[in-house]
Design an enzyme around this catalytic site. Structure first.
Site, PDB file in Angstrom:
ATOM      1  CD  GLU A   1       2.334  -9.062   6.624  1.00 30.56           C
ATOM      2  OE1 GLU A   1       1.278  -8.458   6.921  1.00 30.56           O
ATOM      3  OE2 GLU A   1       3.465  -8.554   6.743  1.00 30.56           O
TER       4      GLU A   1
ATOM      5  CD  GLU B   1       1.157  -5.286   3.078  1.00 28.77           C
ATOM      6  OE1 GLU B   1       1.464  -5.599   1.911  1.00 28.77           O
ATOM      7  OE2 GLU B   1       0.939  -6.119   3.964  1.00 28.77           O
TER       8      GLU B   1
END
Ligand code: 3HC
Ligand code: NAI
Length: 708
Positions: free
Chosen positions: A110, A130
């Protein structure tokens, strides 16, 4: 500036280095450090562009997972708290080149996507893993990734969580250039090349998002795939919802939606369980009395005895890790059969795209079949996988003692036998250990490493280290009957058979446990691995059964009829020529008849009772094992059950699951079963003690340490 982040310069290119070993996680201090560096770069007129790189072995492997407890309880900023930093980076007027080696995972990717360009070392990995922690990307990953790679790939990466190699990421549009040679120098050169160009902002690239109509089938297919392949898991569905938001909302609103879903997931029992598993998998490698510094024995060549179901798979495991293997059998037909099975296995891996033909050819060259002990004197380690029988094992170990060089590790793959007794056949019990692989050995990740009374610490340390090298998760266990996994499996299977004898259908038992999340129901598992295996063990230990105590009978009766499961075309189920199972009315009728003869009352048993009976049978035995010190910690039991027995990871393992339910509640239920069903259900003293103290199995680890 925080000492976790350094800002230096190479002429007109600023270099931001993150130094937060071991994996440069975005722990407190790191985002602040990056933010300060970006601010300074903006103000420094001598800087035209910047490079952001990770010090040490990797770029940023993600947010700091240890901080998630605080996030979940709302003691930290909303969401992952990284969004403002990522906007600041993206809005920086000077282009920032994210420079990736090792892994850019989760918050790391990210962060990278907020940069204006991304370069990577060959072989680096990027990904949004995740979901494997029961959460979703929480720093706009679900919003920026589809803008870079399109909706279909973003959905796949966010919902499945698998990494992508830099070379593939370059084709997808995540990476702008692969840099061979010195990464930093190459990144600085790249930064100079692009310094004069406008700095593109990922959040403003809408071209790849497509229309909602184009994306609808992608989301539908992804949801369907999750229901099949990630059965029971919430986070992958939330990840798909978040990517869908990217296609329907502005970037800002999409981020808000992602934050909402992220927090929901973070507060779920599933994410707590999966984070427990993440740290648990690393914890099991830590053995209190065998510290990291313990010397190890180099293992470059291995010999395996027995080329049957297990020996063949074990030989493949070592060959796959580049270790040469001598594979010994007792006669030529058995050896030919063993080698043919290995070849068949490899061929099917090539067919399924798991290995290339070249890889397989190289591995096959590492396996040398033999009928003699010639060459054994050079082996660093021998793994015995002959038939299960003490006399034979002792004979083999006595031979090994004569032939093997001093210092060679002598390991047994026994699933039930006493390692100390096997070791007693040698003059060097300190070099004898159990390495209990699971079937199929080349696939199953678990390796129970069984410590005998005299096994030396370097031998234990070597096997633990070796387990990682051969792609297994090694868990050290004590030497008791069935060790940890199979000792607990006994009561679990017993209850599943009792339930059938009390009037539940075979399919209903399996369905209840499969809906609980088990990879397969216990009776289907029995059919797969062969009902005769347990039957033989039970016959051997029948003399230990207490008279008057109920024993499961239906499985053994099926074996007496030759119904061993899939291999005989019939067991609990019947099987067609493609090994597809269907319920067998004959079994139902037979069991009813046997139950009537034995006077077992019949009743309808609800699914929740089926699950409690089977799962609490695991927990109660697990509590005894823990108390007796045959497992080092409750988490070791959990890791065994997740990797060897198909327990759902999102429930954290049987011991973690019991903690989640509450030990008082579990104990009360065990007491009910004790009253109803007798002494099999005698509550484990540790379960009682922890229930009375409002304790947990996880807490028991911390307070008491371990002795095994
Ligand atoms: N946070 C905190 N600690 C971490 C961590 C993380 N993200 N990643 C690894 N660690 C710790 C490990 O617990 C271990 O600690 P220990 O030495 O005390 O046991 C140490 O770092 C080294 O890790 P490994 O033993 O796993 O080292 P490997 O070299 O085998 O693997 C790795 C490295 C591939 C990076 C692996 O550690 C990994 O997969 N880490 C997790 C990556 C991940 O899931 N990232 C996403 C996090 S969630 C997120 O970013 C949310 C975001 O969207 C906001
Ligand atoms: P198997 O019957 O498939 O293979 C055993 C092989 O050993 C046979 O091919 C036999 O010819 C060979 N053999 C016997 N004596 C020998 C000798 N003296 N020298 C060389 N070879 C000899 O048995 P399997 O299932 O592979 O089991 C092997 C061991 O692994 C047993 O101890 C078993 O308990 C254990 N195990 C089995 C699991 C399973 O699911 N099958 C799982 C985990 C452990």
């Amino acid at each position: 500036m925080s000492d976790l982040v350094q800002l230096t310069k190479d002429g007109d290119v600023a270099i931001i280095t993150i130094n937060n070993p071991p994996v440069n996680a975005l722990s407190p201090g790191v985002p602040q450090g990056i933010s300060e560096a970006v601010e300074q770069i903006g103000k420094d007129d001598s800087v035209r562009a910047a490079v952001l790189i990770g010090g040490g072995r990797t770029f940023v492997a993600g947010a700091d997972i240890k901080e998630f407890g605080k996030l979940a309880s709302g003691r930290s900023p909303r969401g992952a708290g990284l969004l403002p930093l990522l906007l600041q980076i993206e809005d920086c007027r000077k282009p920032i080149v994210m420079t990736i080696h090792g892994t850019a995972f989760g918050g790391g990717l990210e962060l990278a996507m907020a940069g204006h360009y991304r370069v990577a070392a060959p072989g680096a990995l990027v990904g949004q893993p995740e979901v494997k922690l029961g959460i979703i990307p929480g720093a706009a990953g679900t919003q920026r990734l589809p803008r870079l790679v399109g909706v279909a790939k973003a959905v796949e990466m966010c919902a499945e969580g698998n990494p992508v190699r830099a070379e593939d990421a370059a084709k997808l549009g995540i990476i702008d250039r692969i840099i061979e040679g010195d990464l930093l120098a190459g990144a600085v050169r790249f930064a100079r090349e692009i310094a004069a160009r406008p700095a593109p902002k990922t959040r403003e690239r809408a071209g790849n998002l497509g229309t909602p109509e184009q994306s609808a089938p992608i989301f539908a297919a992804a949801r369907e795939s999750v229901r099949k392949k990630q059965r029971g898991m919430m986070a992958p569905l939330a990840a798909i919802d978040a990517v869908e938001a990217a296609t329907k909302m502005s970037f800002e609103d999409g981020c808000l939606e992602e934050q909402r879903l992220f927090i929901d997931c973070l507060q779920s029992d599933q994410s707590k369980a999966l984070i427990h598993v993440f740290f648990g998998e690393r914890e099991v490698a830590k053995i209190p009395d065998v510290p990291k510094e313990t010397p190890t024995i180099p293992v470059n060549s291995v010999a395996v005895i027995g080329a049957g179901t297990m020996g063949g798979g074990i030989a493949m495991v070592f060959a796959n890790a580049g270790i040469t293997v001598l594979l010994k059998e007792s006669d030529q037909p058995a050896l030919d059969r063993g080698m043919a099975n290995i070849q068949k296995n490899y061929a099917s891996s090539v067919k399924r795209g798991r290995f290339t033909q070249q890889f397989v050819d190289e591995r096959l060259k590492l396996i040398r079949p033999t009928l003699q002990y010639d060459g054994f004197e050079k082996a660093d380690m021998v793994v015995e996988a002959v038939f299960e029988g003490m006399a034979l094992k002792k004979q083999v170990f006595a031979e090994l003692d004569r032939i093997c060089k001093p210092g060679a590790i002598l390991a047994s793959n026994t699933s039930t036998l006493d390692i100390d007794e096997i070791a007693s056949a040698t003059s060097r019990p300190e070099f004898v250990i159990g390495t209990h692989f699971f079937s199929p050995a080349n696939i199953m990740r678990l390796l129970e490493i069984v410590r005998g009374k005299k096994t030396s610490k370097p031998v234990i340390a070597t096997c633990m280290q070796l387990s990682k090298k051969i792609g297994k998760i090694g868990v050290l266990v004590g030497n008791c009957r069935g060790f940890v996994g199979n000792r607990m499996f006994g009561p679990y299977v017993r209850e599943s058979v009792f339930l059938v004898e009390e009037g539940t259908s075979v399919a209903a038992v399996d369905k209840a446990l499969s809906e609980f999340g088990m990879a397969m129901g216990p009776l289907a598992v029995g059919d797969l691995s062969g009902l005769d295996v347990g039957w033989r063990v039970r016959k051997e230990y029948r003399h230990l059964e207490k008279p008057g105590v109920r024993q499961a009978m239906a499985g053994d009766r099926l074996c007496e009829m030759g119904r061993y499961g899939q291999k005989t075309g019939a067991g609990w189920y019947k099987y067609d020529e493609n090994r597809r199972a269907s319920p067998d009315p004959e079994v139902a009728a037979l069991v009813r008849q046997w139950a009537a003869e034995a006077g077992i009352p019949q009743r309808q048993i609800p699914a929740d009772e089926i699950v409690d009976r089977c799962v609490y049978a695991l927990v109660n035995e697990g509590a005894r094992i823990l108390e007796e010190g045959y497992a080092l910690r409750a988490v070791d039991i959990d890791i065994i059950y997740l990797n060897g027995y198909g327990f759902p990871a999102y429930r954290g393992g049987p011991m973690w699951f019991a903690d989640t339910v509450g030990l008082k509640k579990v104990y009360d239920r065990v007491c009910d079963f004790h009253r109803q069903h007798g002494e099999h259900w005698e509550p484990a003293p540790l379960l009682r003690q922890l229930a009375e103290q409002s304790g947990t199995f996880a807490g028991f680890n911390r307070e008491h340490g371990a002795t095994a």
